[in-house]
Design an enzyme around this catalytic site. Sequence first.
Site, mmCIF file in Angstrom:
data_model
loop_
_atom_site.group_PDB
_atom_site.id
_atom_site.type_symbol
_atom_site.label_atom_id
_atom_site.label_comp_id
_atom_site.label_asym_id
_atom_site.label_seq_id
_atom_site.Cartn_x
_atom_site.Cartn_y
_atom_site.Cartn_z
ATOM 1 N N CYS A 1 -23.250 -66.917 18.729
ATOM 2 C CA CYS A 1 -23.058 -67.724 19.939
ATOM 3 C C CYS A 1 -22.412 -66.962 21.087
ATOM 4 O O CYS A 1 -22.455 -67.414 22.237
ATOM 5 C CB CYS A 1 -22.243 -68.963 19.593
ATOM 6 S SG CYS A 1 -22.936 -69.876 18.186
ATOM 7 N N HIS B 1 -21.154 -71.745 25.944
ATOM 8 C CA HIS B 1 -22.071 -71.887 24.807
ATOM 9 C C HIS B 1 -22.206 -73.363 24.463
ATOM 10 O O HIS B 1 -21.209 -74.087 24.344
ATOM 11 C CB HIS B 1 -21.552 -71.102 23.607
ATOM 12 C CG HIS B 1 -22.181 -71.515 22.319
ATOM 13 N ND1 HIS B 1 -23.547 -71.460 22.107
ATOM 14 C CD2 HIS B 1 -21.641 -72.042 21.179
ATOM 15 C CE1 HIS B 1 -23.818 -71.917 20.905
ATOM 16 N NE2 HIS B 1 -22.682 -72.276 20.314
ATOM 17 N N ASN C 1 -28.464 -76.858 19.606
ATOM 18 C CA ASN C 1 -27.643 -75.647 19.756
ATOM 19 C C ASN C 1 -28.499 -74.447 19.347
ATOM 20 O O ASN C 1 -28.774 -74.248 18.170
ATOM 21 C CB ASN C 1 -26.405 -75.775 18.868
ATOM 22 C CG ASN C 1 -25.549 -74.522 18.826
ATOM 23 O OD1 ASN C 1 -25.973 -73.437 19.211
ATOM 24 N ND2 ASN C 1 -24.334 -74.664 18.326
#
Length: 334
Positions: free
Chosen positions: A114, A261, A291
């Site tokens: 991430c 993020h 995500n």
Amino acid sequence: MNSYINSISVYLPKNTLTNEDLNNEFPEWTAEKISSKTGIFKRTIASEDEFVSDLAIKASIKLFEEHLIDKSCIDFVLLCTQSPDYFLPTTACVVQDKLGLSKNCGALDFNLGCSGFVYGLGLAKGLIASGIAKNVLLITSETYSKYINKKDKSNRTIFGDAAAACLISSGSKAGNICNFVFGTDGSGADNLIVKNGAAKFSKQKSDDVYIDGEFFKNDDNLYMNGQEIFKFTTASVPILVEECLASNGLNIEDVDLFIFHQANKFMLDYIRRKLKIPQDKFLMYFEDIGNTVSSTIPIVMSEAIASKKIKKGMKVLIVGFGVGYSYGATVIEF
């Protein structure tokens, strides 16, 4: 020498996993419950025969076509992924060949999640500042869905697959990449991990582990300790943001937009409130994609540029954080 984000393109797989699909598999989790917990309504999922190199190539072709880029100008490829096609060879080499890039082009993979896009910008800036490269193709490409156990309803609600391709150059058409702040805390490595499959622990079809009747862990698949990730993020990210602002000689009021993020809505809202960032300055875009790990920040940035939320003269602070633990931040001046 300055380095600039000149253009961004995104590839999203055609397959999707909706909250209704998950509800059909796990009747105890309604679609509304999933969206209220995560802010996500569906996720883009790579097909069985679609891998990181495929996503990376499709995103790169879109970049060349959408932004009229002559691919012969690319002199380095950086590919961020944690789900490469092979242990070896390097997937970036496969991508270089499939894209028909120059054989004088450098190419490497780097294994980050991430935080990967921010680290990739740092690597690209270093290559350009040192004179090694003038035009870097930075790709983030991830297929976490291939690591997630089908019984793991928690992680399946969160993660999607995607790729983003960016041209980072010494010549400017868009965003000047400013100073970086990075951080690492490897003590949290076990809290987001695929334990089996590499050299230390071979893949062995581990038994599922259940707690209170709910799937919890299988060492052959992705494991995430959500509580520990939340504790790390909410403690580390506010400090990281303050350090990044100081490194760039800015106050929080000087920043026009913030792109973090895109972990999940609950976490992002918590951090935003903790930092006292106005909601209209804090961009989120994950409702229909999930995500997507290292691709979340460039996807949000691409959407914001297309919708003219990002305009010339703006300062945008970007923050990546997660698996590792690894974290980083910088400011982009558009």
